[in-house]
Each structure stands twice: as structure tokens, then as C-alpha cells.
Design a protein around this motif. Sequence first.
Motif, PDB file in Angstrom:
ATOM      1  N   ALA A  84       0.816  -1.214   0.000  1.00  0.00           N
ATOM      2  CA  ALA A  84       0.000   0.000   0.000  1.00  0.00           C
ATOM      3  C   ALA A  84       0.850   1.263   0.000  1.00  0.00           C
ATOM      4  O   ALA A  84       0.573   2.220  -0.737  1.00  0.00           O
ATOM      5  N   ALA A  85       1.907   1.306   0.823  1.00  0.00           N
ATOM      6  CA  ALA A  85       2.746   2.503   0.887  1.00  0.00           C
ATOM      7  C   ALA A  85       3.459   2.735  -0.439  1.00  0.00           C
ATOM      8  O   ALA A  85       3.582   3.884  -0.906  1.00  0.00           O
ATOM      9  N   GLN A  86       3.931   1.668  -1.077  1.00  0.00           N
ATOM     10  CA  GLN A  86       4.608   1.811  -2.365  1.00  0.00           C
ATOM     11  C   GLN A  86       3.651   2.301  -3.433  1.00  0.00           C
ATOM     12  O   GLN A  86       3.989   3.174  -4.238  1.00  0.00           O
ATOM     13  N   VAL A  87       2.433   1.767  -3.450  1.00  0.00           N
ATOM     14  CA  VAL A  87       1.436   2.220  -4.422  1.00  0.00           C
ATOM     15  C   VAL A  87       1.108   3.698  -4.197  1.00  0.00           C
ATOM     16  O   VAL A  87       0.953   4.463  -5.147  1.00  0.00           O
ATOM     17  N   ALA A  88       1.027   4.105  -2.925  1.00  0.00           N
ATOM     18  CA  ALA A  88       0.743   5.509  -2.618  1.00  0.00           C
ATOM     19  C   ALA A  88       1.851   6.419  -3.147  1.00  0.00           C
ATOM     20  O   ALA A  88       1.579   7.448  -3.784  1.00  0.00           O
ATOM     21  N   ASP A  89       3.101   6.048  -2.895  1.00  0.00           N
ATOM     22  CA  ASP A  89       4.217   6.880  -3.340  1.00  0.00           C
ATOM     23  C   ASP A  89       4.278   6.972  -4.862  1.00  0.00           C
ATOM     24  O   ASP A  89       4.384   8.064  -5.435  1.00  0.00           O
ATOM     25  N   GLU A  90       4.205   5.824  -5.522  1.00  0.00           N
ATOM     26  CA  GLU A  90       4.304   5.813  -6.979  1.00  0.00           C
ATOM     27  C   GLU A  90       3.069   6.438  -7.608  1.00  0.00           C
ATOM     28  O   GLU A  90       3.164   7.118  -8.646  1.00  0.00           O
ATOM     29  N   GLY A  91       1.916   6.225  -6.991  1.00  0.00           N
ATOM     30  CA  GLY A  91       0.692   6.787  -7.531  1.00  0.00           C
ATOM     31  C   GLY A  91       0.673   8.302  -7.459  1.00  0.00           C
ATOM     32  O   GLY A  91       0.223   8.978  -8.391  1.00  0.00           O
ATOM     33  N   ALA A  92       1.141   8.856  -6.335  1.00  0.00           N
ATOM     34  CA  ALA A  92       1.182  10.308  -6.204  1.00  0.00           C
ATOM     35  C   ALA A  92       2.089  10.927  -7.262  1.00  0.00           C
ATOM     36  O   ALA A  92       1.750  11.952  -7.866  1.00  0.00           O
ATOM     37  N   GLU A  93       3.223  10.295  -7.509  1.00  0.00           N
ATOM     38  CA  GLU A  93       4.135  10.794  -8.547  1.00  0.00           C
ATOM     39  C   GLU A  93       3.501  10.686  -9.934  1.00  0.00           C
ATOM     40  O   GLU A  93       3.594  11.604 -10.750  1.00  0.00           O
ATOM     41  N   THR A  94       2.839   9.576 -10.206  1.00  0.00           N
ATOM     42  CA  THR A  94       2.183   9.401 -11.501  1.00  0.00           C
ATOM     43  C   THR A  94       1.098  10.448 -11.716  1.00  0.00           C
ATOM     44  O   THR A  94       0.978  11.016 -12.815  1.00  0.00           O
ATOM     45  N   GLU A  95       0.315  10.727 -10.679  1.00  0.00           N
ATOM     46  CA  GLU A  95      -0.748  11.730 -10.810  1.00  0.00           C
ATOM     47  C   GLU A  95      -0.162  13.113 -11.090  1.00  0.00           C
ATOM     48  O   GLU A  95      -0.699  13.872 -11.911  1.00  0.00           O
ATOM     49  N   ARG A  96       0.931  13.462 -10.423  1.00  0.00           N
ATOM     50  CA  ARG A  96       1.569  14.760 -10.678  1.00  0.00           C
ATOM     51  C   ARG A  96       2.077  14.840 -12.112  1.00  0.00           C
ATOM     52  O   ARG A  96       1.890  15.853 -12.796  1.00  0.00           O
ATOM     53  N   ARG A  97       2.722  13.774 -12.565  1.00  0.00           N
ATOM     54  CA  ARG A  97       3.265  13.767 -13.921  1.00  0.00           C
ATOM     55  C   ARG A  97       2.152  13.815 -14.958  1.00  0.00           C
ATOM     56  O   ARG A  97       2.245  14.539 -15.966  1.00  0.00           O
ATOM     57  N   ASP A  98       1.074  13.069 -14.733  1.00  0.00           N
ATOM     58  CA  ASP A  98      -0.031  13.062 -15.687  1.00  0.00           C
ATOM     59  C   ASP A  98      -0.743  14.414 -15.731  1.00  0.00           C
ATOM     60  O   ASP A  98      -1.204  14.851 -16.790  1.00  0.00           O
ATOM     61  N   ALA A  99      -0.846  15.066 -14.568  1.00  0.00           N
ATOM     62  CA  ALA A  99      -1.461  16.402 -14.550  1.00  0.00           C
ATOM     63  C   ALA A  99      -0.620  17.381 -15.363  1.00  0.00           C
ATOM     64  O   ALA A  99      -1.161  18.233 -16.088  1.00  0.00           O
ATOM     65  N   PHE A 100       0.700  17.271 -15.253  1.00  0.00           N
ATOM     66  CA  PHE A 100       1.595  18.114 -16.049  1.00  0.00           C
ATOM     67  C   PHE A 100       1.404  17.827 -17.539  1.00  0.00           C
ATOM     68  O   PHE A 100       1.310  18.757 -18.362  1.00  0.00           O
ATOM     69  N   SER A 101       1.335  16.535 -17.896  1.00  0.00           N
ATOM     70  CA  SER A 101       1.134  16.163 -19.297  1.00  0.00           C
ATOM     71  C   SER A 101      -0.179  16.725 -19.838  1.00  0.00           C
ATOM     72  O   SER A 101      -0.242  17.236 -20.961  1.00  0.00           O
ATOM     73  N   ARG A 102      -1.223  16.639 -19.049  1.00  0.00           N
ATOM     74  CA  ARG A 102      -2.514  17.135 -19.516  1.00  0.00           C
ATOM     75  C   ARG A 102      -2.481  18.638 -19.752  1.00  0.00           C
ATOM     76  O   ARG A 102      -3.042  19.128 -20.741  1.00  0.00           O
ATOM     77  N   ARG A 103      -1.835  19.363 -18.849  1.00  0.00           N
ATOM     78  CA  ARG A 103      -1.723  20.808 -19.052  1.00  0.00           C
ATOM     79  C   ARG A 103      -0.993  21.120 -20.347  1.00  0.00           C
ATOM     80  O   ARG A 103      -1.366  22.048 -21.084  1.00  0.00           O
ATOM     81  N   LYS A 104       0.027  20.359 -20.651  1.00  0.00           N
ATOM     82  CA  LYS A 104       0.788  20.597 -21.879  1.00  0.00           C
ATOM     83  C   LYS A 104      -0.030  20.240 -23.116  1.00  0.00           C
ATOM     84  O   LYS A 104       0.037  20.934 -24.146  1.00  0.00           O
ATOM     85  N   VAL A 105      -0.786  19.140 -23.059  1.00  0.00           N
ATOM     86  CA  VAL A 105      -1.663  18.777 -24.182  1.00  0.00           C
ATOM     87  C   VAL A 105      -2.713  19.859 -24.394  1.00  0.00           C
ATOM     88  O   VAL A 105      -3.005  20.252 -25.539  1.00  0.00           O
ATOM     89  N   GLU A 106      -3.294  20.361 -23.310  1.00  0.00           N
ATOM     90  CA  GLU A 106      -4.292  21.424 -23.422  1.00  0.00           C
ATOM     91  C   GLU A 106      -3.704  22.700 -23.990  1.00  0.00           C
ATOM     92  O   GLU A 106      -4.420  23.513 -24.599  1.00  0.00           O
ATOM     93  N   ALA A 107      -2.382  22.862 -23.797  1.00  0.00           N
ATOM     94  CA  ALA A 107      -1.703  24.054 -24.333  1.00  0.00           C
ATOM     95  C   ALA A 107      -1.261  23.869 -25.778  1.00  0.00           C
ATOM     96  O   ALA A 107      -0.680  24.790 -26.363  1.00  0.00           O
TER      97      ALA A 107
END
Length: 249
Positions: A198-221
Motif C-alpha cells: 500500500a505505501a509503495q502504491v501511494a508513493d508511486e501513484g502520487a508521482e504518476t498523478e503529478r506527472r499526468d497532470a503536467f502532461s494534460r496541461r501541456k496537451v491542453e496548451a
Amino acid sequence: MNACTCHGHLGLEPTKVPDSVLRTLKGISIPTITMILRRLGYPGLFLSGVAPRTSEQSFAGRAFTGRTLPTRADVAKIQAGGGSLHRQAFETIEAADVLVIDARGDVGARVTGDILASRLKYRGAAALITDGAVGDLAALQTIGLPVYSRGVTPVTFGELHVMADLNVPIACAGVLIMPGDVLVGDPEGVIAIPQSVAAQVADEGAETERRDAFSRRKVEAGHPLAEAYPLSGTLRAEYEATKAAGRAQ
């Protein structure tokens, strides 16, 4: 029929996942968790056919499990009178726990209505999940508790079910769930996370969500997918610089 707090012959020792990990997991989407679990060697932990029944559709909590069996007249008579394991589940669940009831996929009788669900809410439970049915749907909407099920019915619990065990390994919607495992829900459904990762999924998941949010902002731009998803070249460097600056603050 009894309440057990062990993992028995499966041989896994329970560990309490910290509240901080639960808070992180609550903000991670089911698709992201699914991807990470598959990479870690845990496919097939999405509870198929279990759908949200209330407007509250975001939670993360530790599994408090209940296992049902088909009822029978002599057993039902013994269980009558308010002392059943079914009611005990609603009276002993702890804060941040998720009541997960294995109803054998039988949607012919409900595992809860609004009054029992209100007791869960009062005790601080995170959610209720079952591969069976729930009832009093309109009233459930007013309680503020995430509720997920396969079906909805007015038929009461004891007409088809008897609670056989509490806090034992169960199968819910075809997924093995151990007491203390983490359940995460969002509008897409519910997924189980073994407590050991669970802790590993939380750490990796939080990083993935941050990276995907950045990607989406760039696609929208206007950036093409080849650059923005997955990140490559200058966009990857920009993201890493932004992340490093955030750590330095």
C-alpha cells in the motif's frame, strides 16, 4: 460462526496501514492504481460489477471484512434478537475502516439499509462495499457514506443471508480481500490493495498523478502527444526541474 481477527491458514501477518498512506491513496485514481498494481505483479484486484450507490464516491480505508452464507431456519432463529455477527460488524468497526461484505454475489437480499449505514457513518467508517445488494437507496443518499454494491433490493438481510465470520479472508466480487487490506474507491468503482504494497502504491501513484497532470496541461496548451504523453525531451526536463524546485521549497 465467530468473529476472527487473524489471517489464519493463509499465513500473512496483518499490518496496520498508516492514515497518511490512506490520505495519499484517496487522491489517486483507480486507473493509476490498477497500472501500478499490475506492474508490481498484482493484476485483477478491481471489484468487477460493484458500482457506487451514493454521491460520495471517493474514499480509502482499511478492510473490515464480513463473510456471509445462505441462511437456514434453525440458524436464523439463533441469530435473531440483535446479537448477530451482522449487527456486530456495524457496532465494532473502527474509524477509517471499510466494511467489505462477501455476499456471494447474491443480490436477492440487502446487507444494509439506511439505519445500519448511519451507524457506520457515526463510527467513522470510510465506506461500505458488497458484491450483494443494499436497500433504502434514497435514504442512503442523505447519510454521507460512500456505498458500493452490485444491486439494490428491499428484501432484508436475514431472508437470504447469515453472517458467518468477521475479519477473515473473503472473496468479494471475485477478489481476495484480507482484513487490513486497503480499499480505494472513486466514480469508476473499487480496487483492493494488499497492505504489504500500500505505501509503495501511494508513493508511486502520487508521482504518476503529478506527472499526468503536467502532461494534460501541456496537451491542453497544444503540445502533441508524442512530446507530452509520455513526457519526452524538453518537456521531460521541464517537469523534472519543476519537481526539483518543489522539493527545494
